[in-house]
Design an enzyme around this catalytic site. Structure first.
Site, PDB file in Angstrom:
ATOM      1  N   ASP A  49       0.795  -1.248   0.000  1.00  0.00           N
ATOM      2  CA  ASP A  49       0.000   0.000   0.000  1.00  0.00           C
ATOM      3  C   ASP A  49       0.822   1.291   0.000  1.00  0.00           C
ATOM      4  OD1 ASP A  49      -1.912  -1.939   0.241  1.00  0.00           O
ATOM      5  OD2 ASP A  49      -2.740  -1.256   2.142  1.00  0.00           O
TER       6      ASP A  49
ATOM      7  N   GLU B  52      -4.673  -0.811  -1.312  1.00  0.00           N
ATOM      8  CA  GLU B  52      -5.978  -0.860  -0.646  1.00  0.00           C
ATOM      9  C   GLU B  52      -6.936   0.054  -1.395  1.00  0.00           C
ATOM     10  OE1 GLU B  52      -6.031   0.119   3.560  1.00  0.00           O
ATOM     11  OE2 GLU B  52      -8.216   0.222   3.589  1.00  0.00           O
TER      12      GLU B  52
ATOM     13  N   LYS C 236      -6.818  -4.893  -2.994  1.00  0.00           N
ATOM     14  CA  LYS C 236      -7.460  -5.513  -1.830  1.00  0.00           C
ATOM     15  C   LYS C 236      -8.458  -4.545  -1.198  1.00  0.00           C
ATOM     16  CE  LYS C 236      -3.568  -4.318   1.263  1.00  0.00           C
ATOM     17  NZ  LYS C 236      -4.203  -3.510   2.283  1.00  0.00           N
TER      18      LYS C 236
ATOM     19  N   LYS D  42      -7.621  -4.533   5.033  1.00  0.00           N
ATOM     20  CA  LYS D  42      -6.291  -4.226   5.543  1.00  0.00           C
ATOM     21  C   LYS D  42      -5.329  -5.380   5.236  1.00  0.00           C
ATOM     22  CE  LYS D  42      -8.085  -0.491   7.215  1.00  0.00           C
ATOM     23  NZ  LYS D  42      -8.139   0.661   6.301  1.00  0.00           N
TER      24      LYS D  42
ATOM     25  N   VAL E  13       3.261   0.454   4.159  1.00  0.00           N
ATOM     26  CA  VAL E  13       2.535   1.247   5.163  1.00  0.00           C
ATOM     27  C   VAL E  13       1.094   0.752   5.302  1.00  0.00           C
ATOM     28  CG1 VAL E  13       3.943   3.286   4.737  1.00  0.00           C
ATOM     29  CG2 VAL E  13       1.838   2.983   3.428  1.00  0.00           C
ATOM     30  N   THR E  14       0.526   1.045   6.475  1.00  0.00           N
ATOM     31  CA  THR E  14       1.201   1.471   7.680  1.00  0.00           C
ATOM     32  C   THR E  14       1.569   0.249   8.515  1.00  0.00           C
ATOM     33  OG1 THR E  14      -0.839   1.743   8.997  1.00  0.00           O
ATOM     34  CG2 THR E  14      -0.085   3.654   7.743  1.00  0.00           C
TER      35      THR E  14
ATOM     36  N   CYS F  64      -1.929  -2.250   7.829  1.00  0.00           N
ATOM     37  CA  CYS F  64      -1.926  -3.217   6.734  1.00  0.00           C
ATOM     38  C   CYS F  64      -0.704  -4.136   6.736  1.00  0.00           C
ATOM     39  CB  CYS F  64      -2.066  -2.481   5.406  1.00  0.00           C
ATOM     40  SG  CYS F  64      -3.717  -1.781   5.233  1.00  0.00           S
TER      41      CYS F  64
ATOM     42  N   GLN G 263       8.474 -13.655  21.525  1.00  0.00           N
ATOM     43  CA  GLN G 263       8.127 -15.076  21.690  1.00  0.00           C
ATOM     44  C   GLN G 263       8.725 -15.924  20.551  1.00  0.00           C
ATOM     45  OE1 GLN G 263       3.991 -15.784  23.218  1.00  0.00           O
ATOM     46  NE2 GLN G 263       3.656 -13.700  22.466  1.00  0.00           N
TER      47      GLN G 263
HETATM   48  N1  TIU Z   1      -2.672   0.486   4.229  1.00  0.00           N
HETATM   49  C1  TIU Z   1      -3.094   0.797   5.463  1.00  0.00           C
HETATM   50  O1  TIU Z   1      -2.346   0.661   6.416  1.00  0.00           O
HETATM   51  N2  TIU Z   1      -4.371   1.304   5.593  1.00  0.00           N
HETATM   52  C2  TIU Z   1      -4.768   2.172   6.599  1.00  0.00           C
HETATM   53  O2  TIU Z   1      -5.912   2.575   6.651  1.00  0.00           O
HETATM   54  N3  TIU Z   1      -3.801   2.543   7.487  1.00  0.00           N
HETATM   55  C3  TIU Z   1      -3.937   3.443   8.520  1.00  0.00           C
HETATM   56  O3  TIU Z   1      -2.994   3.567   9.299  1.00  0.00           O
HETATM   57  N4  TIU Z   1      -5.047   4.172   8.618  1.00  0.00           N
END
Ligand code: TIU
Length: 223
Positions: free
Chosen positions: A26, A74, A131, A134, A159-160, A164, A204
Protein backbone atom coordinates in the site's frame (compact mmCIF):
# COMPACT_ATOMS: atom_id res chain seq x y z
CA UNK A 1 20.06 -23.51 -3.22
CA UNK A 2 20.93 -19.79 -3.26
CA UNK A 3 20.39 -19.55 0.48
CA UNK A 4 21.32 -16.35 2.29
CA UNK A 5 21.39 -15.51 5.98
CA UNK A 6 20.55 -12.04 7.26
CA UNK A 7 21.08 -10.55 10.67
CA UNK A 8 17.66 -10.23 12.34
CA UNK A 9 15.77 -10.15 15.62
CA UNK A 10 15.32 -12.47 17.46
CA UNK A 11 17.92 -14.52 15.55
CA UNK A 12 19.67 -14.68 12.15
CA UNK A 13 17.23 -15.58 9.40
CA UNK A 14 18.11 -17.90 6.49
CA UNK A 15 16.06 -18.11 3.32
CA UNK A 16 16.36 -19.43 -0.24
CA UNK A 17 16.09 -16.68 -2.87
CA UNK A 18 14.01 -18.67 -5.41
CA UNK A 19 11.26 -19.25 -2.82
CA UNK A 20 11.27 -15.70 -1.42
CA UNK A 21 9.07 -12.83 -2.56
CA UNK A 22 9.12 -9.12 -1.73
CA UNK A 23 5.66 -7.79 -0.87
CA UNK A 24 5.34 -3.99 -0.89
CA UNK A 25 2.19 -2.99 0.96
CA UNK A 26 0.00 0.00 0.00
CA UNK A 27 2.71 2.56 -0.89
CA UNK A 28 -0.12 4.62 -2.39
CA UNK A 29 -0.64 8.34 -2.83
CA UNK A 30 -3.80 7.99 -0.70
CA UNK A 31 -1.69 7.16 2.37
CA UNK A 32 1.54 9.06 1.71
CA UNK A 33 0.52 12.33 0.03
CA UNK A 34 -1.57 15.22 1.27
CA UNK A 35 -5.24 15.18 0.32
CA UNK A 36 -5.67 11.41 0.51
CA UNK A 37 -7.29 8.89 2.82
CA UNK A 38 -4.53 9.01 5.44
CA UNK A 39 -4.80 12.75 5.88
CA UNK A 40 -8.62 12.58 5.92
CA UNK A 41 -8.30 10.52 9.10
CA UNK A 42 -6.36 13.35 10.76
CA UNK A 43 -2.86 11.94 10.26
CA UNK A 44 0.44 13.72 9.53
CA UNK A 45 1.24 11.92 6.27
CA UNK A 46 4.81 13.25 6.16
CA UNK A 47 5.69 10.64 8.79
CA UNK A 48 5.46 7.92 6.13
CA UNK A 49 8.05 9.45 3.80
CA UNK A 50 11.03 8.03 5.70
CA UNK A 51 10.18 4.57 4.37
CA UNK A 52 10.40 5.61 0.71
CA UNK A 53 14.21 5.62 0.13
CA UNK A 54 14.79 2.28 1.94
CA UNK A 55 11.88 0.74 0.01
CA UNK A 56 13.38 2.03 -3.26
CA UNK A 57 16.73 0.48 -2.43
CA UNK A 58 15.18 -2.84 -1.40
CA UNK A 59 12.94 -2.92 -4.47
CA UNK A 60 15.95 -2.40 -6.72
CA UNK A 61 17.92 -5.11 -4.91
CA UNK A 62 15.04 -7.60 -5.12
CA UNK A 63 14.69 -6.96 -8.85
CA UNK A 64 18.42 -7.40 -9.37
CA UNK A 65 18.34 -10.63 -7.36
CA UNK A 66 15.55 -11.94 -9.59
CA UNK A 67 13.09 -12.29 -6.73
CA UNK A 68 9.36 -12.25 -7.23
CA UNK A 69 8.19 -8.70 -6.42
CA UNK A 70 4.55 -7.98 -5.65
CA UNK A 71 2.68 -4.82 -4.70
CA UNK A 72 -0.65 -4.27 -2.97
CA UNK A 73 -3.12 -1.41 -3.06
CA UNK A 74 -5.98 -0.86 -0.65
CA UNK A 75 -9.11 0.43 -2.35
CA UNK A 76 -12.55 -0.20 -3.71
CA UNK A 77 -14.47 -0.55 -6.94
CA UNK A 78 -15.89 2.73 -8.28
CA UNK A 79 -19.44 1.54 -7.50
CA UNK A 80 -18.23 0.65 -3.96
CA UNK A 81 -20.04 -2.70 -4.03
CA UNK A 82 -17.01 -4.13 -2.21
CA UNK A 83 -16.90 -1.45 0.52
CA UNK A 84 -18.64 -2.43 3.72
CA UNK A 85 -20.71 0.36 5.24
CA UNK A 86 -18.96 -0.43 8.53
CA UNK A 87 -15.70 0.77 6.91
CA UNK A 88 -17.11 3.71 4.92
CA UNK A 89 -19.11 5.13 7.84
CA UNK A 90 -16.28 4.76 10.40
CA UNK A 91 -15.42 7.84 12.47
CA UNK A 92 -15.64 11.46 11.38
CA UNK A 93 -13.10 11.85 8.56
CA UNK A 94 -12.89 15.16 6.68
CA UNK A 95 -13.80 13.24 3.51
CA UNK A 96 -15.05 9.64 3.34
CA UNK A 97 -14.07 6.74 1.10
CA UNK A 98 -15.65 7.44 -2.30
CA UNK A 99 -15.85 11.22 -1.79
CA UNK A 100 -13.99 13.53 -4.18
CA UNK A 101 -10.61 14.84 -3.02
CA UNK A 102 -7.68 16.61 -4.72
CA UNK A 103 -6.36 13.25 -6.03
CA UNK A 104 -9.77 12.00 -7.16
CA UNK A 105 -12.24 9.89 -5.19
CA UNK A 106 -10.76 8.69 -1.91
CA UNK A 107 -9.50 5.07 -1.94
CA UNK A 108 -11.20 4.23 -5.25
CA UNK A 109 -9.49 2.10 -7.89
CA UNK A 110 -8.50 4.01 -11.01
CA UNK A 111 -8.18 7.36 -9.21
CA UNK A 112 -4.82 9.15 -8.90
CA UNK A 113 -4.83 8.80 -5.12
CA UNK A 114 -5.13 5.02 -5.38
CA UNK A 115 -1.95 4.76 -7.46
CA UNK A 116 1.35 3.60 -6.02
CA UNK A 117 3.69 6.58 -5.53
CA UNK A 118 5.96 7.26 -8.57
CA UNK A 119 9.14 6.39 -6.63
CA UNK A 120 7.94 2.77 -6.29
CA UNK A 121 5.97 2.22 -9.50
CA UNK A 122 5.67 -1.49 -10.34
CA UNK A 123 7.39 -2.68 -13.50
CA UNK A 124 6.10 -5.20 -16.04
CA UNK A 125 5.73 -8.67 -14.60
CA UNK A 126 5.27 -7.55 -10.99
CA UNK A 127 1.79 -8.59 -9.83
CA UNK A 128 -0.31 -5.87 -8.21
CA UNK A 129 -2.93 -7.08 -5.74
CA UNK A 130 -5.96 -4.86 -5.24
CA UNK A 131 -7.46 -5.51 -1.83
CA UNK A 132 -10.60 -4.18 -0.16
CA UNK A 133 -9.34 -4.74 3.39
CA UNK A 134 -6.29 -4.23 5.54
CA UNK A 135 -4.95 -7.76 5.10
CA UNK A 136 -3.49 -8.64 1.69
CA UNK A 137 -4.89 -12.19 1.72
CA UNK A 138 -8.50 -11.26 2.45
CA UNK A 139 -10.66 -11.38 -0.73
CA UNK A 140 -7.63 -11.46 -3.08
CA UNK A 141 -5.73 -14.04 -5.16
CA UNK A 142 -2.41 -13.35 -3.38
CA UNK A 143 -2.20 -16.81 -1.80
CA UNK A 144 -2.93 -18.52 -5.14
CA UNK A 145 -0.11 -16.60 -6.85
CA UNK A 146 2.36 -17.34 -4.02
CA UNK A 147 1.50 -21.06 -3.96
CA UNK A 148 1.86 -21.33 -7.74
CA UNK A 149 5.33 -19.76 -7.50
CA UNK A 150 6.21 -22.07 -4.56
CA UNK A 151 6.98 -19.09 -2.36
CA UNK A 152 7.77 -19.95 1.27
CA UNK A 153 9.23 -16.71 2.61
CA UNK A 154 7.90 -13.16 2.37
CA UNK A 155 9.83 -9.96 2.88
CA UNK A 156 7.03 -7.58 3.87
CA UNK A 157 7.36 -3.79 3.83
CA UNK A 158 5.18 -0.73 3.29
CA UNK A 159 2.53 1.25 5.16
CA UNK A 160 1.20 1.47 7.68
CA UNK A 161 3.15 -0.72 10.04
CA UNK A 162 0.48 -1.57 12.58
CA UNK A 163 -2.45 -1.64 10.17
CA UNK A 164 -1.93 -3.22 6.73
CA UNK A 165 1.61 -4.54 7.27
CA UNK A 166 0.78 -6.18 10.60
CA UNK A 167 -2.52 -7.61 9.36
CA UNK A 168 -0.82 -9.06 6.28
CA UNK A 169 2.06 -10.59 8.27
CA UNK A 170 -0.43 -12.23 10.64
CA UNK A 171 -2.46 -13.61 7.73
CA UNK A 172 0.72 -14.90 6.04
CA UNK A 173 2.00 -16.47 9.25
CA UNK A 174 -1.20 -18.48 9.68
CA UNK A 175 -0.90 -19.69 6.10
CA UNK A 176 2.57 -21.15 6.69
CA UNK A 177 4.71 -18.39 5.19
CA UNK A 178 7.76 -17.15 7.11
CA UNK A 179 7.88 -13.36 7.20
CA UNK A 180 10.92 -11.09 7.35
CA UNK A 181 10.15 -7.43 8.10
CA UNK A 182 12.74 -4.72 7.31
CA UNK A 183 11.66 -2.11 9.85
CA UNK A 184 13.05 0.96 8.08
CA UNK A 185 11.00 0.03 4.99
CA UNK A 186 7.79 0.32 7.04
CA UNK A 187 6.22 3.42 8.57
CA UNK A 188 3.29 4.48 10.70
CA UNK A 189 1.47 7.73 11.43
CA UNK A 190 2.27 6.85 15.04
CA UNK A 191 6.01 6.16 15.68
CA UNK A 192 5.21 4.49 19.01
CA UNK A 193 2.91 1.99 17.28
CA UNK A 194 5.65 1.33 14.69
CA UNK A 195 8.20 0.53 17.39
CA UNK A 196 5.85 -1.69 19.37
CA UNK A 197 4.78 -3.46 16.17
CA UNK A 198 8.38 -4.47 15.51
CA UNK A 199 8.66 -5.86 19.03
CA UNK A 200 5.38 -7.75 18.59
CA UNK A 201 6.55 -9.40 15.35
CA UNK A 202 9.72 -10.77 16.89
CA UNK A 203 8.59 -11.52 20.44
CA UNK A 204 8.13 -15.08 21.69
CA UNK A 205 10.75 -16.52 19.29
CA UNK A 206 9.43 -14.70 16.20
CA UNK A 207 5.77 -15.42 16.89
CA UNK A 208 4.83 -13.50 13.70
CA UNK A 209 8.19 -12.97 11.99
CA UNK A 210 11.79 -11.79 12.01
CA UNK A 211 12.74 -8.11 12.06
CA UNK A 212 15.70 -6.69 10.16
CA UNK A 213 16.48 -3.52 8.17
CA UNK A 214 17.23 -2.65 4.55
CA UNK A 215 21.00 -2.28 5.14
CA UNK A 216 21.28 -5.81 6.51
CA UNK A 217 19.24 -7.16 3.60
CA UNK A 218 21.17 -5.27 0.92
CA UNK A 219 24.38 -6.69 2.36
CA UNK A 220 23.29 -10.28 1.69
CA UNK A 221 21.24 -10.00 -1.54
CA UNK A 222 23.23 -10.72 -4.71
CA UNK A 223 24.11 -7.51 -6.55
N1 TIU B 1 -2.67 0.49 4.23
C1 TIU B 1 -3.09 0.80 5.46
O1 TIU B 1 -2.35 0.66 6.42
N2 TIU B 1 -4.37 1.30 5.59
C2 TIU B 1 -4.77 2.17 6.60
O2 TIU B 1 -5.91 2.57 6.65
N3 TIU B 1 -3.80 2.54 7.49
C3 TIU B 1 -3.94 3.44 8.52
O3 TIU B 1 -2.99 3.57 9.30
N4 TIU B 1 -5.05 4.17 8.62
Amino acid sequence: MNTVTVSAIPEPFSFALPSCALLVIDMQCDFILEGGFGQSLGNDVSLLRAAIPPCQALLQAARTAGMLVMHTREGHRPDMTDAYQAKVARGSPSVRIGDMGPMGRILIRGEAGHDIIPELTPIDGEPVIDKPGKGSFYATDLELILRKRKIETLIVCGVTTEVCVHTTVREANDRGFRCLIPGDCCASYNPEFHAVSMRMFAAQSAIFGWVTDSHQLLAVLPS
